[in-house]
Write a protein that holds these residues in place. Sequence first.
Motif, PDB file in Angstrom:
ATOM      1  N   ARG A  47       4.282   0.645   1.530  1.00 47.71           N
ATOM      2  CA  ARG A  47       4.338   0.045   2.857  1.00 47.71           C
ATOM      3  C   ARG A  47       3.981  -1.431   2.753  1.00 47.71           C
ATOM      4  O   ARG A  47       3.204  -1.836   1.919  1.00 47.71           O
ATOM      5  CB  ARG A  47       3.347   0.755   3.794  1.00 47.71           C
ATOM      6  CG  ARG A  47       3.741   2.192   4.073  1.00 47.71           C
ATOM      7  CD  ARG A  47       2.700   2.893   4.880  1.00 47.71           C
ATOM      8  NE  ARG A  47       1.440   2.973   4.145  1.00 47.71           N
ATOM      9  CZ  ARG A  47       0.432   3.741   4.526  1.00 47.71           C
ATOM     10  NH1 ARG A  47       0.529   4.459   5.614  1.00 47.71           N
ATOM     11  NH2 ARG A  47      -0.683   3.775   3.824  1.00 47.71           N
TER      12      ARG A  47
ATOM     13  N   TYR B  43       0.122  -0.883   9.201  1.00 50.93           N
ATOM     14  CA  TYR B  43      -1.269  -1.324   9.059  1.00 50.93           C
ATOM     15  C   TYR B  43      -2.187  -0.456   9.920  1.00 50.93           C
ATOM     16  O   TYR B  43      -3.268  -0.035   9.481  1.00 50.93           O
ATOM     17  CB  TYR B  43      -1.372  -2.794   9.470  1.00 50.93           C
ATOM     18  CG  TYR B  43      -2.763  -3.357   9.503  1.00 50.93           C
ATOM     19  CD1 TYR B  43      -3.499  -3.538   8.336  1.00 50.93           C
ATOM     20  CD2 TYR B  43      -3.352  -3.725  10.709  1.00 50.93           C
ATOM     21  CE1 TYR B  43      -4.767  -4.066   8.359  1.00 50.93           C
ATOM     22  CE2 TYR B  43      -4.622  -4.257  10.751  1.00 50.93           C
ATOM     23  CZ  TYR B  43      -5.336  -4.427   9.577  1.00 50.93           C
ATOM     24  OH  TYR B  43      -6.613  -4.947   9.614  1.00 50.93           O
TER      25      TYR B  43
ATOM     26  N   GLY C  15      -5.179  -9.282   6.306  1.00 49.96           N
ATOM     27  CA  GLY C  15      -5.422  -8.046   5.571  1.00 49.96           C
ATOM     28  C   GLY C  15      -6.442  -8.214   4.468  1.00 49.96           C
ATOM     29  O   GLY C  15      -6.318  -7.596   3.412  1.00 49.96           O
TER      30      GLY C  15
ATOM     31  N   ALA D 245      -2.965   2.833   8.387  1.00 48.62           N
ATOM     32  CA  ALA D 245      -3.814   2.809   7.200  1.00 48.62           C
ATOM     33  C   ALA D 245      -5.261   2.466   7.497  1.00 48.62           C
ATOM     34  O   ALA D 245      -6.175   2.964   6.825  1.00 48.62           O
ATOM     35  CB  ALA D 245      -3.249   1.803   6.190  1.00 48.62           C
TER      36      ALA D 245
ATOM     37  N   ARG E  92      -9.738  -5.010   5.861  1.00 47.12           N
ATOM     38  CA  ARG E  92      -9.329  -3.898   5.001  1.00 47.12           C
ATOM     39  C   ARG E  92     -10.079  -2.616   5.376  1.00 47.12           C
ATOM     40  O   ARG E  92      -9.697  -1.527   4.942  1.00 47.12           O
ATOM     41  CB  ARG E  92      -9.596  -4.237   3.538  1.00 47.12           C
ATOM     42  CG  ARG E  92      -8.873  -5.495   3.049  1.00 47.12           C
ATOM     43  CD  ARG E  92      -9.345  -5.884   1.672  1.00 47.12           C
ATOM     44  NE  ARG E  92      -9.004  -4.868   0.697  1.00 47.12           N
ATOM     45  CZ  ARG E  92      -9.597  -4.750  -0.495  1.00 47.12           C
ATOM     46  NH1 ARG E  92     -10.574  -5.587  -0.834  1.00 47.12           N
ATOM     47  NH2 ARG E  92      -9.211  -3.813  -1.337  1.00 47.12           N
TER      48      ARG E  92
ATOM     49  N   PHE F 248       2.559  -4.975   4.585  1.00 39.23           N
ATOM     50  CA  PHE F 248       1.825  -5.607   5.671  1.00 39.23           C
ATOM     51  C   PHE F 248       1.990  -7.104   5.476  1.00 39.23           C
ATOM     52  O   PHE F 248       1.505  -7.662   4.502  1.00 39.23           O
ATOM     53  CB  PHE F 248       0.338  -5.236   5.621  1.00 39.23           C
ATOM     54  CG  PHE F 248       0.092  -3.762   5.562  1.00 39.23           C
ATOM     55  CD1 PHE F 248      -0.005  -3.023   6.722  1.00 39.23           C
ATOM     56  CD2 PHE F 248      -0.012  -3.119   4.344  1.00 39.23           C
ATOM     57  CE1 PHE F 248      -0.225  -1.667   6.666  1.00 39.23           C
ATOM     58  CE2 PHE F 248      -0.243  -1.767   4.290  1.00 39.23           C
ATOM     59  CZ  PHE F 248      -0.349  -1.030   5.450  1.00 39.23           C
TER      60      PHE F 248
ATOM     61  N   ASP G 223       0.861  -1.179   0.000  1.00 40.24           N
ATOM     62  CA  ASP G 223       0.000   0.000   0.000  1.00 40.24           C
ATOM     63  C   ASP G 223       0.899   1.232   0.000  1.00 40.24           C
ATOM     64  O   ASP G 223       1.357   1.674   1.044  1.00 40.24           O
ATOM     65  CB  ASP G 223      -0.912  -0.009   1.231  1.00 40.24           C
ATOM     66  CG  ASP G 223      -1.820   1.209   1.271  1.00 40.24           C
ATOM     67  OD1 ASP G 223      -2.205   1.682   0.196  1.00 40.24           O
ATOM     68  OD2 ASP G 223      -2.124   1.672   2.375  1.00 40.24           O
TER      69      ASP G 223
ATOM     70  N   ARG H  16      -9.022   0.255   2.928  1.00 38.73           N
ATOM     71  CA  ARG H  16      -7.851   1.101   3.112  1.00 38.73           C
ATOM     72  C   ARG H  16      -6.558   0.443   2.634  1.00 38.73           C
ATOM     73  O   ARG H  16      -5.543   1.123   2.517  1.00 38.73           O
ATOM     74  CB  ARG H  16      -7.716   1.469   4.595  1.00 38.73           C
ATOM     75  CG  ARG H  16      -8.828   2.385   5.094  1.00 38.73           C
ATOM     76  CD  ARG H  16      -8.804   3.721   4.375  1.00 38.73           C
ATOM     77  NE  ARG H  16      -9.816   4.629   4.850  1.00 38.73           N
ATOM     78  CZ  ARG H  16      -9.682   5.452   5.892  1.00 38.73           C
ATOM     79  NH1 ARG H  16      -8.551   5.445   6.587  1.00 38.73           N
ATOM     80  NH2 ARG H  16     -10.644   6.252   6.246  1.00 38.73           N
ATOM     81  N   ILE H  17      -6.580  -0.867   2.402  1.00 34.49           N
ATOM     82  CA  ILE H  17      -5.412  -1.577   1.881  1.00 34.49           C
ATOM     83  C   ILE H  17      -5.874  -2.528   0.790  1.00 34.49           C
ATOM     84  O   ILE H  17      -7.037  -2.940   0.767  1.00 34.49           O
ATOM     85  CB  ILE H  17      -4.660  -2.361   2.987  1.00 34.49           C
ATOM     86  CG1 ILE H  17      -5.588  -3.383   3.644  1.00 34.49           C
ATOM     87  CG2 ILE H  17      -4.050  -1.422   4.009  1.00 34.49           C
ATOM     88  CD1 ILE H  17      -4.887  -4.282   4.639  1.00 34.49           C
TER      89      ILE H  17
END
Length: 263
Positions: free
Chosen positions: A8, A179, A115, A182, A120, A10, A5, A193-194
């Motif tokens: 970044r 995480y 995730g 986000a 999410r 996760f 993301d 968001r991811i």
Amino acid sequence: MCLLDGGRRFWQTDGSMENPRQDNFFRNRRWFLLLLGLASFAAYRLVPRPTVGAWLAHYLNARVGGPGLTFWGHSVAGLAATLLGLGALWRTWGSAYLGAHVVQDKEMHTNRLVGDGPYRHTRNPLYFGNMLMVLGLGLLFGPVACLVLVVGMWILIHLFIRDEEAGLEQSRGESYRAYCAAVPRLVPAWRPRIPAAGARAHWLQGICGEGMLWMLTILTTGLAITLNPEWFRQGLLWGVVIAAPVFIWARRHGKVQAASESA
């Protein structure tokens, strides 16, 4: 497997591992929830009438008017059923990705950062479902019991989240902090968001693992249709009898499935 993301990462791993920094509060969360339920029931027995739902129906009938008190009684009970249904849906969605055996385990699983699905939108979809659930149940209780249930659950949820976040940050480090930056902590974001990681949801496990909540939703829906409290009370016993073995199966099946996938 990693989720990207904006640069970044996760990390999501398979299997489960007990967190060496296990917190006793999290480990004993079932007892705290049981105590909250007993305290709410005691408050309901001490101040049983009127229920919050009955008070709200009378208020709406007096202020808004319309078809009459019976209509508002059905509507408020329908609101309670809707909140319970949404709570069951969020918990089922989360359990389908996390696994019923992980959801109900007293140990903290910190080597797995999920995730996908509801994770999410919020870091804690199960606890968000809990809050919707107690808001729905609170409408069926007296005002004191409703206050004890809702406020008590809010406090417990934040204590549970505190312990889980400490364990995940210790285990996952920077990936978990990214995480957290986000994804919202409790109230879900409207949009994910991811990006999705591609994990598979086990819907049968999720539904069976949250069977008691679905049973409460069905019973409350029946109450909204009939406005007969006895129907709800009598159905609750049968609901427990039906949901308990289904829940046990979901937990055992989840353990077997997790073991086969990690082999």
